[in-house]
Scaffold this active site. Structure first.
Site: not given
Ligand code: HSE
Length: 399
Positions: A11, A124, A127, A200
């Site tokens: 992706t 970057e 997060v 994160k």
């Molecule tokens: N799985 C993560 C989310 C993807 O849904 O935020 C982005 O880090």
């Protein structure tokens, strides 16, 4: 011409290729030279893809090619991502990555290696997807003591909570939808159990402290216990349930936590819906600031990765300083934090009051075999002591 290699063509990898292709002219102008993808490392073939001839299956082709100056890691997971990124840095190649698992586990070490070799290790996109948050924290807010960072940092769970609230979707159906849209992790347990948001906030807290915060030490609750009934109660109180990842300065220590929280309409994160993420920051000089945008999805995340690539090209030969030492931070005890709690229990009002002290009961139509109430503000430790006296169905912290 800067030649780069993409590790991973899923992706995000495909998104990065598209950003570099669609915006090639403006990117070349800003970077000061053209950027060309020389290799794409993936286990799969991509017949018919515009980049099919660039696909390789052996990392040593990339590691041993002196023409490749930047490795862009978007494979996810720790291995082989860590080994490949470390090899790249030791071979004189800078690294950009979107991989939060890698960044929180090995970020401090990889930054150190990059610094020692006048290279860069940038992350970057790890997060908040496309939201600029790491650069602002490192540069724009560098004169502040950041006293709080609270974010909606997982797009999948925010999308799920939103669809469950607005459209009454069931948990499993909406999770499948989030996966189909490319928001969820390969194993969505990381999203719904809060581990993704936890990594994160650990990254953001590490950057705020300049030292290592281990995500395993952060108290983490996901959204798997949130039911349609909880959402009905929240609506009855005019609130929304969001998965918040938070860290705040308490005395001389940061405390961090991930959990669902009921937010009132006046809270800055209340209107952050759908797949959007937002990070609320309070600095001791800045006061409050909010960063808002798409936290997941191919092109938004790729936009942040591509920005790192441009920054690396602009800084060839010099290191962009990131304060993140390997020394570990000792976090404060989350049980000392005070909240009001929304509680559902199999108990009478008298029993609930005997356990928790003064409570405000909430009623919704059709639910008669339980009690629901909001407590006074109390510490996590006091909550646990009171909750042990009742048969609790669920608890959600309140702001
Ligand atoms: N799985 C993560 C989310 C993807 O849904 O935020 C982005 O880090």
């Amino acid at each position: 011409m800067a030649k780069i290699a993409l590790l991973g063509y899923g992706t995000i990898g495909q998104g990065v290729a598209e950003v570099l292709r669609v915006n090639a002219a403006s990117i070349a102008k800003r970077a000061g030279q053209e950027i060309e993808i020389k290799y794409i490392l993936d286990l799969r073939e991509f017949p018919g893809d515009i980049n099919e001839d660039k696909v390789v299956h052996d990392y040593s082709v990339i590691a041993n090619d002196p023409e490749v100056s930047i490795v862009v890691e978007m494979m996810g997971g720790i291995e082989p991502a860590y080994t490949f990124c470390k090899q790249a840095l030791l071979a004189g190649k800078s690294v950009a990555t979107s991989n939060k698992a890698l960044v929180i586990k090995h970020g401090a070490e990889l930054i150190k290696i990059a610094k020692e070799n006048s290279l860069n290790f940038l992350f970057e996109a790890s997060v908040g997807g496309g939201i600029p948050i790491i650069r602002p924290l490192l540069s724009c807010l560098t004169a502040d003591v950041v006293e709080e960072v609270t974010g909606i940092l997982n797009g999948t769970t925010n999308y799920m909570m939103y669809q469950m609230t607005e459209n009454g979707w069931e948990f499993d159906d909406i999770l499948r939808e989030a996966q189909a849209k490319g928001y969820a992790e390969a194993d969505p347990t990381a999203d719904i159990e809060g581990h993704d948001a936890c990594r994160k906030i650990a990254i953001l807290t590490s950057l705020v402290c300049g030292k290592q915060v281990d995500f395993e030490e952060i108290h983490c609750e996901g959204i798997t216990k949130i039911s349609a009934t909880d959402i009905k109660y929240a609506k009855a109180m005019g609130k929304k349930i969001k998965l918040l990842a938070s860290s705040w300065l308490n005395g001389d220590k940061y405390t961090a936590m991930v959990s669902p929280v009921m937010l009132p309409p006046e809270h800055p994160l209340y209107n952050v819906d759908d797949v959007f993420n937002a990070v609320f920051v309070h600095g001791n000089m800045l006061d409050d600031a909010m960063f808002y945008g798409r936290g997941a999805g191919s092109l938004p995340t790729a936009s942040a990765v591509a920005a790192d690539i441009v920054d690396i090209v602009k800084h060839f030969g010099s290191h962009i300083a990131i304060e993140w030492a390997e020394e570990k931070v000792t976090l404060g005890d989350y049980k000392e934090a005070e909240f009001k709690y929304f509680v559902r229990a199999k108990a009478s009002a008298v029993e609930a009051e005997a356990a928790f002290g003064p409570i405000a009961c909430i009623f919704i139509p059709g639910v008669t075999d339980e009690i629901a109430f909001v407590t006074e503000s109390m510490s996590g430790a006091a909550y646990e002591e009171a909750a042990a006296k009742l048969d609790i169905i669920n608890m959600i912290r309140m702001k």
